[in-house]
Write an enzyme that holds these catalytic residues in place. Sequence first.
Site, PDB file in Angstrom:
ATOM      1  N   CYS A 178       0.855  -1.196   0.000  1.00 24.33           N
ATOM      2  CA  CYS A 178       0.000   0.000   0.000  1.00 24.33           C
ATOM      3  C   CYS A 178       0.885   1.239   0.000  1.00 24.33           C
ATOM      4  CB  CYS A 178      -0.888   0.057   1.240  1.00 24.33           C
ATOM      5  SG  CYS A 178      -1.837  -1.425   1.587  1.00 24.33           S
ATOM      6  N   HIS A 182       0.837   4.980  -1.638  1.00 24.89           N
ATOM      7  CA  HIS A 182       0.186   5.905  -0.693  1.00 24.89           C
ATOM      8  C   HIS A 182       1.117   6.306   0.446  1.00 24.89           C
ATOM      9  CE1 HIS A 182      -3.681   5.293  -2.619  1.00 24.89           C
ATOM     10  NE2 HIS A 182      -3.561   3.990  -2.501  1.00 24.89           N
ATOM     11  N   ARG A 226     -12.929  -0.702  -1.824  1.00 21.37           N
ATOM     12  CA  ARG A 226     -11.747   0.109  -2.120  1.00 21.37           C
ATOM     13  C   ARG A 226     -10.465  -0.685  -1.825  1.00 21.37           C
ATOM     14  NH1 ARG A 226     -10.384   3.474  -5.603  1.00 21.37           N
ATOM     15  NH2 ARG A 226      -8.884   1.804  -5.788  1.00 21.37           N
ATOM     16  N   CYS A 230      -7.674  -2.024  -4.546  1.00 22.34           N
ATOM     17  CA  CYS A 230      -6.260  -1.635  -4.475  1.00 22.34           C
ATOM     18  C   CYS A 230      -5.370  -2.876  -4.369  1.00 22.34           C
ATOM     19  CB  CYS A 230      -6.023  -0.656  -3.326  1.00 22.34           C
ATOM     20  SG  CYS A 230      -6.373   1.072  -3.798  1.00 22.34           S
TER      21      CYS A 230
END
Lengths: 269, 211
Positions: A178, A182, A226, A230
């Site tokens: 992630c 991000h 979501r 991802c």
Amino acid sequence: MRQRIRAAVAVAGFACAVPLALAQGSATEEIEKYRQALQDGNPADLWEMRGEGLWRTPAGPKKATLEQCDLGKGPGVVKGAYAELPRYFADAGRVMDLETRLVWCRVTLQGLSEADAKKNPYGSSNRKSDNEALVAYVTSQSRGIPMNVRLDNPQMKEAFALGEKIFYFRGGPHDFACATCHGEDGKRIRLQDLPNLTAKAGAQKGYSTWPAYRVSQGELRTFQWRLNDCFRQQRFPELEFASPASIALTTFLAYNANGAPFDAPAIKR
Amino acid sequence: MNKSIRIALASGLAAAAVVGCASMEPKPSDAETSAKALQVMKASFKEHGQAKLDRLNQDETQALCSQYAGKELPRSVAEKIEKSNLATIKYPADGKYVGDWKSGEKIAQLGQGGQYSDDPKKPSGANCYACHELSKAEISYGTIGPSLWHFGKLRGYTDEMRRYAWGKVWNSEAFNACTNMPRFGHNGILTEQQVRDVVALLMDPASPVNQ
């Protein structure tokens, strides 16, 4: 008032989407749908209404409503409940996010099998998802309330710590975590802005604006959707709905969003 | 399959319950938390198409980079990662680093490959534009990596630079430990010929990158 906030959110989203249209011809159609959606208000309203109906209508083998479902603030209290989720539930003996708790209530109150309650979490136009509608209704009842997830017991502390590890876990053929997409401010993939979920502002915006009506999909999408999508882009296998990793990751992200007034169901491209 | 997930889940919950009761126990160590997180992940994913559960098995580089994520990477660990990855790079036997930039441009544009929603029979792309500016013609580029516009023109069309570009695309970790850039050759995302064509995109004087 509520209408005005929504319009502002939607316009902000629209402004971001403009360069996309310039770069990718196929996006023009999407922008047109966006414009249409703006005129009609946020179609998430339809999911909220359907969800409220599902909440109040007797269903399942026990012909019961969900009105006695305890989302953490006592049986039947929906107002403000989402702003405090995930949390530890003593009756279940574990930490649950909203979507997992809805499964729990449909099983315990309405008598559904766990498999049936977990069926079809993410809908399509010809296969409406009860999960998406229920999530829309419950989350709408926390609009404007600051996120307040508490790590006040060992189970929540553990869920947060595991969620943090999962966020930074690199794997798969692309070595992605992630954090790859991000983990820094001001980055984007192609023209899509990537919120920095490790910083307060990014975590708050990224979390408090889900669920959202996705104009490009014509569906209301939940936070678990979501995460699921991802992980797909991360080249990982498929995240199971209402699974412990999903709950842990949600705990990590929701806690980092604390303080942000919850602002969804939103509308996104 | 479902059964084994349930069993794993149950044991995960049991472990959680133990931790829960032992509130006077010291905090679990970082390594214990990592091990538990992996166990939780293995109980939470299902294979889908080409994305099997073995994608959750980290190699040493992935494990070390996860361990030090968000912290400073000690120089000794960085050197170890770079050294072991450098040793994996397969340079072209015929010494031909530069292929067809036109094909390289297509590979740099294409995002398909590796996702469970992708058709594994179709060739993978590298989606360099997802993270890099490469040419002025393509304005839809991301910013996770630096701009590569004028890469060859600025660095020089030398054998040394061609070899570096090849190595970087083959195994990015060899030159910058815990980079966010995928290891396209090493992890089999691109074939040797595709790497050659992408290197051409960077290093051919006629490529749009160098205009």
